[in-house]
Design a protein around this motif. Structure first.
Motif, short mmCIF file in Angstrom:
data_model
loop_
_atom_site.label_atom_id
_atom_site.label_comp_id
_atom_site.label_asym_id
_atom_site.label_seq_id
_atom_site.Cartn_x
_atom_site.Cartn_y
_atom_site.Cartn_z
N ARG A 175 58.70 124.88 98.17
CA ARG A 175 59.68 124.15 97.36
C ARG A 175 60.01 122.80 97.99
NH1 ARG A 175 65.79 126.09 95.61
NH2 ARG A 175 66.23 124.27 94.34
N PHE A 218 57.16 120.57 97.53
CA PHE A 218 57.11 120.09 96.14
C PHE A 218 58.07 118.92 95.96
CE2 PHE A 218 57.91 119.95 91.64
CZ PHE A 218 56.70 120.30 91.06
N ARG A 219 59.26 119.07 96.52
CA ARG A 219 60.23 117.98 96.42
C ARG A 219 59.72 116.72 97.10
NH1 ARG A 219 65.79 118.83 95.66
NH2 ARG A 219 66.27 120.88 94.80
N HIS A 275 56.07 115.11 89.04
CA HIS A 275 56.19 116.39 88.34
C HIS A 275 57.59 116.99 88.49
CE1 HIS A 275 51.88 116.56 87.66
NE2 HIS A 275 51.68 116.28 88.94
N TYR A 276 58.04 117.61 87.42
CA TYR A 276 59.21 118.46 87.49
C TYR A 276 58.74 119.88 87.79
CZ TYR A 276 61.73 114.73 85.13
OH TYR A 276 62.28 113.54 84.80
N SER A 277 59.57 120.61 88.51
CA SER A 277 59.17 121.99 88.80
C SER A 277 59.08 122.81 87.52
CB SER A 277 60.16 122.63 89.77
OG SER A 277 61.47 122.58 89.23
N SER A 278 59.92 122.47 86.53
CA SER A 278 59.88 123.27 85.30
C SER A 278 58.54 123.12 84.57
CB SER A 278 61.03 122.87 84.37
OG SER A 278 61.05 121.49 84.12
N GLU A 279 57.81 122.04 84.86
CA GLU A 279 56.47 121.90 84.27
C GLU A 279 55.51 122.94 84.81
OE1 GLU A 279 54.74 117.87 84.45
OE2 GLU A 279 56.72 117.32 85.17
N ARG A 304 55.93 126.05 85.11
CA ARG A 304 56.09 127.41 84.60
C ARG A 304 56.35 127.43 83.09
NH1 ARG A 304 61.28 127.81 83.42
NH2 ARG A 304 62.89 126.92 84.76
N ASP A 305 56.24 126.28 82.44
CA ASP A 305 56.57 126.26 81.02
C ASP A 305 55.38 126.72 80.17
OD1 ASP A 305 54.84 124.14 80.95
OD2 ASP A 305 56.35 122.61 80.60
N ALA A 345 53.30 125.14 78.33
CA ALA A 345 52.08 124.35 78.47
C ALA A 345 51.32 124.73 79.74
CB ALA A 345 52.41 122.86 78.48
N PHE A 346 52.08 124.96 80.81
CA PHE A 346 51.45 125.37 82.06
C PHE A 346 50.76 126.72 81.89
CE2 PHE A 346 51.48 127.71 86.06
CZ PHE A 346 50.93 126.80 86.94
N GLU A 396 46.46 130.38 81.93
CA GLU A 396 46.48 131.84 81.71
C GLU A 396 45.10 132.48 81.85
OE1 GLU A 396 48.03 132.47 77.85
OE2 GLU A 396 46.29 131.67 76.81
N TYR A 444 55.18 128.65 95.98
CA TYR A 444 56.37 128.20 95.24
C TYR A 444 56.12 128.29 93.74
CZ TYR A 444 59.77 124.92 93.30
OH TYR A 444 60.74 124.32 92.54
N LEU A 455 57.96 130.50 90.75
CA LEU A 455 58.49 129.96 89.50
C LEU A 455 58.00 130.75 88.29
CD1 LEU A 455 58.01 126.09 90.02
CD2 LEU A 455 60.16 127.35 90.07
#
Lengths: 436, 101
Positions: B11, B14-15, B22-26, B28-29, B31-32, B37, B71, B75
């Motif tokens: 983490r 990543f920061r 990139h945002y971390s939420s990208e 695990r959303d 689209a990711f 998959e 990390y 997520l």
């Protein structure tokens, strides 16, 4: 049947949802575009479009062709040097196997290719080369990836022609390309490249010839966030009144709508584009002798006539939070990366001079899709943006869709319209160093 | 497959290294998950280490890259354990499809 201007404005003023029923019925029933009368000084435009990029310029043109009076406002002028739709070129391809909306985008991009060609056929001048060049696009990977699989699935579903090549075939067709460890190759023969700045200039020129008004000025931030909008105010105090408004501001959108879009469109990454000098007299890197290309993390295409500014390569980027002040050239500290990629795939160019660089903001939406939606608190204000690095090429289709949405020719519950809604989710600020 | 301490290191990395773009939420959303998959943890590691940071791929150490992957796995709902993910760990063959999906 053309919409009557008085009816249009009356409808806008009275319809709670910003859609005048009679007007919408007339427009929806319209099967043949008409030309709107010119907007003259002092007149109120039916629709004011703020932002003269790919979304705004094409939307303004289509709106006008649907019979309404349109004023297009841009702070510096369409296709200006800070615009996300400025710069020299944009690739047009339909290989969207890595995007959740890939099949829909592929369909629009396919249609856009036809429209770019038609635009050239209708509006090209005798003095300049066309705007659209069919280059083909070769995608090269070391192994089969879901991106490749899904792209082929999409193309098969669409009946779009493509070729699966071997690395040997790539080197045979285009000897200037090297293929280190490449095992999977897709070739899309109909892909191409558009002259970006010139394209927007030409769209706006046609818009003006057909009666549209272009104003240069910066719109002041909106006061309050609810109720129908009657006018926007330029920084010199000029009011520009209208019945409906389209804000198509690219990376400026989050700044104008911080609460609504500040965490839904991210603009902080600028992509890096380089134009590499080709060796004197060497035609191998010019269209049509080499295709556009896609290798992991990098895209590019051949030098284009007449000016042959260079062989284009796009790599990663740097950060820039403010589109008014962000650095739009690329410092030498970043130049190793494109040279590394050139050395791998186009070794004859690895040590060539860099003719020019350009950096522009990516406008990534949290939904990864375009945003074309009515402002939730202002029923006559529309948002068009979130290009996700793919809007320019689809401009001829996107602009028409924006126009159809604004005039009620596409209903709110339409499936596509739903897919372009302002997303509910947001980029998160509690992880990953979000800094609004 | 990875530990909480490793995820925490990831983490921070990543920061420091990724949040420029990139945002971390990208990570695990939808689209990711759509994009990954059909692939494995090892594929993601290869991708990240081979292409990131965008302007200087491969500039982190192998350990730093797997920490970032740990990390990202966190997520996406993968549980922490007692053994760290290593650059050559058997866990790299694990499908990336999120346990919660």
């Amino acid at each position: 049947m053309a919409i009557h201007r008085r009816d249009f404005l009356k409808g806008v003023a009275t319809a709670g949802a910003g859609i005048a029923m009679g007007t919408v019925d007339e427009l929806a029933a319209q099967d043949r575009p008409t030309r709107a009368p010119a907007v003259r000084a002092g007149q109120v435009a039916d629709v004011v479009v703020v932002g003269g990029g790919a979304f705004g310029a094409w939307a303004a043109l289509y709106l006008q062709r649907l019979g309404v009076r349109v004023t297009l406002i841009d702070q510096h002028g369409p296709a200006n040097s800070r615009a996300t739709s400025g710069g020299e070129t944009r690739g047009v391809r339909t290989s969207y196997g890595d995007r959740p909306h890939g099949l829909q985008w592929a369909g629009w991009a396919t249609e856009s290719i036809q429209r770019w060609k038609a635009w050239d056929a209708e509006h090209r001048t005798d003095l300049l080369p066309p705007l659209y060049f069919t280059t083909g696009d070769v995608i090269m990977r070391e192994e089969m990836e879901p991106f490749i699989e899904r792209t082929m699935e999409n193309w098969d579903a669409m009946g779009r022609p493509y070729e699966v090549l071997t690395a040997d075939e790539v080197r045979y067709r285009w000897p200037a390309i090297h293929t280190p460890d490449i095992e999977v190759v897709l070739y899309e023969p109909d892909a191409g490249v558009v002259r970006a700045r010139r394209a927007i200039e030409s769209v706006v020129e046609v818009f003006k010839r057909e009666g549209g008004q272009v104003r240069i000025g910066r719109v002041q931030p909106l006061e309050g966030m609810s109720g129908d909008l009657g006018a926007v105010v330029l920084e010199d105090g000029t009011r520009v009144e209208g019945g409906r408004f389209v804000f198509a501001l690219g990376p400026w959108l989050p700044g104008y709508f911080p609460d609504l879009l500040g965490k839904r469109i991210r603009i902080r990454t600028l992509g890096h584009v380089y134009y590499i000098a080709t060796p004197p007299g060497d035609m191998r890197f010019q269209v049509p002798n080499i295709p556009s290309y896609n290798v992991p993390g990098v895209t590019g295409w051949p030098a284009l006539p007449q000016d042959f500014r260079g062989f284009r390569i796009r790599t990663g980027g740097h950060r820039g939070d403010d589109p008014d002040t962000s650095v739009r050239w690329i410092d030498a500290e970043h130049h190793d990366r494109p040279r590394e990629v050139l050395g791998e795939f186009f070794p004859a160019l690895a040590e060539q001079p860099i003719n020019e660089t350009r950096a522009c903001h990516y406008c990534g939406s949290v939904s990864r899709n375009f945003i074309i939606d009515r402002h939730p608190e202002r029923s006559n204000l529309w948002i068009a943006g979130g290009g996700n690095a793919e809007a320019f090429k689809q401009g001829p289709v996107l602009g028409e869709f924006v126009a159809d949405r604004v005039l009620g020719r596409v209903a709110d519950d339409d499936e596509l319209a739903q897919s372009f809604r302002i997303p509910e989710e947001e980029f998160e600020e509690d992880e990953g160093g979000f800094e609004p | 497959m990875f530990t909480q301490a490793q995820s925490d290191r990831g983490r921070q990395l990543f920061r420091d290294e990724c949040s420029e773009c990139h945002y971390s939420s990208e990570m695990r959303d939808n689209a990711f998950q759509y994009e990954w998959e059909r692939r494995t943890v090892g594929d993601l590691l290869d991708h990240v280490s081979g292409s990131m940071p965008d302007d200087d791929p491969g500039s982190l150490t192998p350990q730093q890259y797997v920490d970032v992957i740990a990390y990202i796995l966190g997520l996406n709902g993968f549980p922490t354990g007692t053994v760290e993910l290593a650059p050559d760990a058997p866990g790299l063959a694990t499908p990336l499809k999120s346990p919660g999906s």
